[in-house]
Motif scaffolding. Structure first.
Motif, PDB file in Angstrom:
ATOM      1  N   LYS A   1       0.819  -1.213   0.000  1.00 35.72           N
ATOM      2  CA  LYS A   1       0.000   0.000   0.000  1.00 35.72           C
ATOM      3  C   LYS A   1       0.856   1.268   0.000  1.00 35.72           C
TER       4      LYS A   1
ATOM      5  N   THR B   1      -3.317   4.814   2.796  1.00 36.05           N
ATOM      6  CA  THR B   1      -4.587   4.111   3.015  1.00 36.05           C
ATOM      7  C   THR B   1      -4.833   4.050   4.511  1.00 36.05           C
TER       8      THR B   1
ATOM      9  N   ASN C   1      -7.689  -0.571   6.717  1.00 37.84           N
ATOM     10  CA  ASN C   1      -7.507  -1.702   5.806  1.00 37.84           C
ATOM     11  C   ASN C   1      -7.995  -1.381   4.392  1.00 37.84           C
ATOM     12  N   ASN C   2      -7.491  -0.277   3.881  1.00 39.67           N
ATOM     13  CA  ASN C   2      -7.707   0.092   2.483  1.00 39.67           C
ATOM     14  C   ASN C   2      -9.072   0.716   2.184  1.00 39.67           C
TER      15      ASN C   2
ATOM     16  N   LYS D   1      -0.164   9.831  11.086  1.00 35.60           N
ATOM     17  CA  LYS D   1      -1.183   9.456  10.107  1.00 35.60           C
ATOM     18  C   LYS D   1      -2.623   9.593  10.621  1.00 35.60           C
TER      19      LYS D   1
ATOM     20  N   ARG E   1      -6.186   9.750   8.768  1.00 32.62           N
ATOM     21  CA  ARG E   1      -7.294   8.843   9.114  1.00 32.62           C
ATOM     22  C   ARG E   1      -8.527   9.629   9.565  1.00 32.62           C
TER      23      ARG E   1
HETATM   24  N1  ASP Z   1      -2.194   0.846   6.904  1.00 30.84           N
HETATM   25  C1  ASP Z   1      -3.492   0.311   7.170  1.00 30.84           C
HETATM   26  C2  ASP Z   1      -4.350   0.355   5.935  1.00 30.84           C
HETATM   27  O1  ASP Z   1      -4.412   0.660   5.016  1.00 30.84           O
HETATM   28  C3  ASP Z   1      -4.233   0.872   8.297  1.00 30.84           C
HETATM   29  C4  ASP Z   1      -3.839   2.149   8.947  1.00 30.84           C
HETATM   30  O2  ASP Z   1      -2.685   2.551   8.958  1.00 30.84           O
HETATM   31  O3  ASP Z   1      -4.737   2.783   9.530  1.00 30.84           O
HETATM   32  O4  ASP Z   1      -5.274   0.123   5.631  1.00 30.84           O
END
Ligand code: ASP
Ligand code: TMP
Length: 239
Positions: free
Chosen positions: A13, A35, A38-39, A214, A218
């Motif tokens: 990813k 991401t 989970n994407n 991050k 998010r």
């Molecule tokens: N790296 C993970 C994802 O894409 C989750 C995250 O970092 O929140 O989905």
């Protein structure tokens, strides 16, 4: 060595992995793609690849200077690193020093409680399953890792947490939690792999507790690139 598709071994990813002329070495290329959940949430963070490659390099070099072996050999460009080829152990090893994220939600405790002692968790790295949390018994019974592997992983993780806490503290950053991954090198040694960056750590300003990681992506908090840049600027001055 050209970073072309025919040399690409794997694309995740946030990074791509390329073969080199040396079968024991790979090139890891950091992308701007981001991401979360989970994407489910997808986007781009401008310059993230460059910032995370630099941040990981500084941190891995600091760990190396303090006796922790990592896969990093050298930086090749602003987004590419020459690394030892390892077989990734499919575990996400999470350390929590301050309660936040999924554990705060699970236990219905407000984010920000400083824990009496660190919490170690392991998740089975399998996107289709959403990386479920497991325990040592699952990992051993399902052949994900041996007991000896886990002992080594926990011992290195404890040392890495102590070193990182002190490192970020010098940058006026609270290391809330982080996720790391380990791999086995050609000799079967377990070494730290993947990356350590604001993508996989929660980093808060020590005084204001402003999020510099991050979670800004998010949770749509804005100024994501600026936060990553702030982390890079602060840790560049440590040491
Ligand atoms: N790296 C993970 C994802 O894409 C989750 C995250 O970092 O929140 O989905
Ligand atoms: P969590 O609170 O969502 O379980 O996350 C704990 C730490 O692990 C946090 O620093 C973010 C990091 N993390 C990843 O690097 N990748 C992931 O897929 C997840 C879920 C968390």
């Amino acid at each position: 060595m050209l970073l072309v598709d025919e040399n690409k071994l794997y694309e995740g990813k946030a990074k791509k992995v390329y073969r080199t002329e040396n079968p024991n070495e790979v090139i890891i290329y950091y992308k701007d793609d981001a991401t979360a959940f989970n994407n489910l949430k997808k986007g781009q963070i401008h310059n993230k690849g460059i910032l995370n490659a630099q941040i990981t390099t500084i941190i891995f070099n600091y760990l190396k200077n303090n006796g922790v072996e990592t896969h990093l050999i050298e930086n090749l460009s602003d987004r590419a690193q020459l690394c030892k080829k390892v077989e990734i152990i499919p575990l996400e090893v999470i350390v929590r020093n301050t309660l936040a994220g999924s554990t705060a939600k699970l236990l219905k405790i407000e984010e920000g409680k400083i824990l009496n002692s660190p919490i170690f968790e392991i998740c089975y790295k399998k996107d289709e399953l959403g990386d479920p949390m497991i325990n040592d018994y699952h990992a051993i019974a399902l052949d994900i890792a041996t007991r000896k592997d886990l002992e080594e992983i926990y011992s290195q993780t404890k040392k890495i947490n102590e070193l990182l806490k002190s490192f970020f503290d010098q940058a006026n950053i609270e290391l809330v939690d982080f996720k790391i991954e380990f791999g086995k090198d050609v000799n079967g040694n377990i070494i730290l792999a993947d990356e350590i960056s604001p993508d996989c750590c929660r980093l808060w300003d020590k005084e204001t507790r402003k999020k510099l990681d991050k979670d800004r992506f998010r949770r749509d908090l804005g100024d994501v690139e600026e936060a990553y840049q702030e982390v890079l600027s602060r840790i560049s001055r440590v040491g």
